[in-house]
Design a protein around this motif. Structure first.
Motif, mmCIF file in Angstrom:
data_model
loop_
_atom_site.group_PDB
_atom_site.id
_atom_site.type_symbol
_atom_site.label_atom_id
_atom_site.label_comp_id
_atom_site.label_asym_id
_atom_site.label_seq_id
_atom_site.Cartn_x
_atom_site.Cartn_y
_atom_site.Cartn_z
ATOM 1 N N SER A 1 0.848 -1.196 0.000
ATOM 2 C CA SER A 1 0.000 0.000 0.000
ATOM 3 C C SER A 1 0.885 1.248 0.000
ATOM 4 N N LEU A 2 0.302 2.383 -0.400
ATOM 5 C CA LEU A 2 1.062 3.626 -0.466
ATOM 6 C C LEU A 2 0.798 4.478 0.767
ATOM 7 N N LYS A 3 1.871 4.979 1.375
ATOM 8 C CA LYS A 3 1.752 5.893 2.508
ATOM 9 C C LYS A 3 2.419 7.187 2.106
ATOM 10 N N HIS A 4 2.098 8.242 2.832
ATOM 11 C CA HIS A 4 2.770 9.506 2.522
ATOM 12 C C HIS A 4 3.548 10.003 3.725
ATOM 13 N N GLU A 5 4.622 10.716 3.444
ATOM 14 C CA GLU A 5 5.385 11.406 4.494
ATOM 15 C C GLU A 5 5.654 12.811 3.997
ATOM 16 N N ALA A 6 5.597 13.775 4.936
ATOM 17 C CA ALA A 6 5.897 15.156 4.534
ATOM 18 C C ALA A 6 7.159 15.597 5.256
ATOM 19 N N TYR A 7 7.986 16.348 4.577
ATOM 20 C CA TYR A 7 9.200 16.905 5.164
ATOM 21 C C TYR A 7 9.129 18.424 5.055
ATOM 22 N N LEU A 8 9.155 19.086 6.201
ATOM 23 C CA LEU A 8 9.067 20.549 6.208
ATOM 24 C C LEU A 8 10.359 21.097 6.800
#
Ligand SMILES: Nc1ncnc2c1ncn2[C@@H]1O[C@H](COP(=O)(O)OP(=O)(O)OP(=O)(O)O)[C@@H](O)[C@H]1O
Length: 342
Positions: free
Chosen positions: A122-129
């Motif tokens: 499955s696809l997961k998301h991660e955000a980098y700020l």
């Protein structure tokens, strides 16, 4: 876990590899963890520049004051569990890009990547700020340490820290349409101590910031707002109209003025004026807030002038329509600064 290279939102990818993190075309080494929030970790990172002629991330900055002398930054990694959280991060990125003010933490760069989970594909998301780093902690960290040692900010530092928060908030409240921060509290203020000057105060975390004005015209709209506030606005700093919203009313940016009043109290005494009711049931916290039952320190001689206490009480006006606005607050704080700062 593997990494997909397909950027979202037309973005390049931030890709984990060899212990370093890429945010778009720039590479960062993780030095240590600085803190963590609900679904986020914040790390101290240092930019890795392999080609000395390449200025790296700094070439992206419109404001040269954002350039870090030693290449260090704060990187927030947000773990995204569902589409609602993905939408929230995207909104935080969109809203952050609307502001530019020395007392609001700027978002320097960002990337959202998709990650394939090995077990079920499955696809997961991660955000980098990426943000400038401020290593002296939050106002909450500072207030807690000082409280434990029975130390207090000087009256002049209280006023100067508070004035900077007001300046940042004025920027948000003056946009067209006006934005409310919605989570003004000591844990969302970064402090930097400076020699011979009051600490620099920077308001951060725009995850709850929204256009401030809403017309509530039904019971269900009122309940919807209360539900949203319960999730996004920290309870001890939450304005009465967000606890018990009338079915016919206009909400505006003065919800933040309530939180500012609580924050001014917390700069002085380390906690929200309503925190005493927290240990009891949630109901009594709400009751203390809607009745503006401020708990003042019981010590015989609190270290601050009565004028500061009156200032807090003025902001903690339960009826939002007669609560002061940020411009009123700024006029008053300047008067207090000229009266009490030497
Ligand atoms: N720019 C920064 N410089 C230094 N430390 C930082 C910076 N940004 C965040 N931190 C640290 O990381 C902690 C968590 O950051 P932040 O509040 O942005 O996360 P969050 O997930 O939004 O938290 P919350 O769940 O409390 O809203 C902060 O309390 C602070 O200690």
């Amino acid at each position: 876990m593997g990494c997909s290279f397909s950027g979202l939102n037309g973005l390049y990818d931030a890709v984990n590899g060899g212990g370093d993190v890429w945010i778009n075309e720039n590479r960062f080494k993780i030095i240590r963890q600085l803190g963590e929030g609900g679904f986020a970790y914040v790390f101290l990172v240092k930019e890795v520049l392999s080609d000395p002629s390449n200025p790296g991330i700094s070439k992206k900055f419109k404001d040269p004051s954002h350039i870090s002398d030693d290449g260090t930054y704060a990187m927030k990694k947000v773990l995204i569990q569902n589409s609602e959280q993905l939408e929230m991060v995207r909104e935080e990125i969109r809203v952050s890009s609307l502001f530019s003010h020395p007392n609001l933490l700027p978002l320097l760069d960002h990337a959202i990547i998709s990650v394939k989970v090995a077990q079920d594909q499955s696809l997961k998301h991660e955000a980098y700020l990426l943000f400038p780093v401020h290593l002296d902690g939050t106002l909450l960290d500072n207030a807690k340490t000082m409280n434990a040692k029975r130390e207090f900010f000087s009256t002049s530092d209280v006023l100067q820290i508070f004035r900077q928060l007001c300046a940042g908030l004025k920027h948000m409240h003056s946009l067209d349409p006006p934005y409310a921060h919605n989570d003004v509290k000591p844990g969302n203020v970064l402090l930097t101590h400076r020699k011979g000057q009051p600490p620099l105060a920077i308001l951060m975390d725009f995850g709850s910031a929204r256009p401030a004005r809403r017309q509530i015209r039904s019971r269900s709209e009122a309940l919807q707002l209360q539900e949203w506030a319960a999730e996004h606005v920290s309870a001890p700093f939450r304005a009465p109209e967000l606890w018990d919203c009338p079915s016919q009313c206009n909400i505006d940016e003065r919800t933040d003025i309530w939180s500012l009043g609580c924050t001014l109290y917390a700069i002085m005494y380390g906690v929200s004026p309503f925190e005493h009711a927290l240990g009891e049931s949630g109901g009594s916290l709400q009751l203390a807030i809607v009745n503006a039952q401020i708990k003042w320190p019981t010590e015989r001689k609190p270290p601050y002038p009565e004028g500061l206490h009156q200032f807090v009480t003025w902001m903690l006006q339960p009826q939002a329509t007669v609560r002061p606005r940020i411009d009123d607050i700024l006029i008053h704080i300047d008067k207090l600064i000229s009266k009490f700062s030497h």
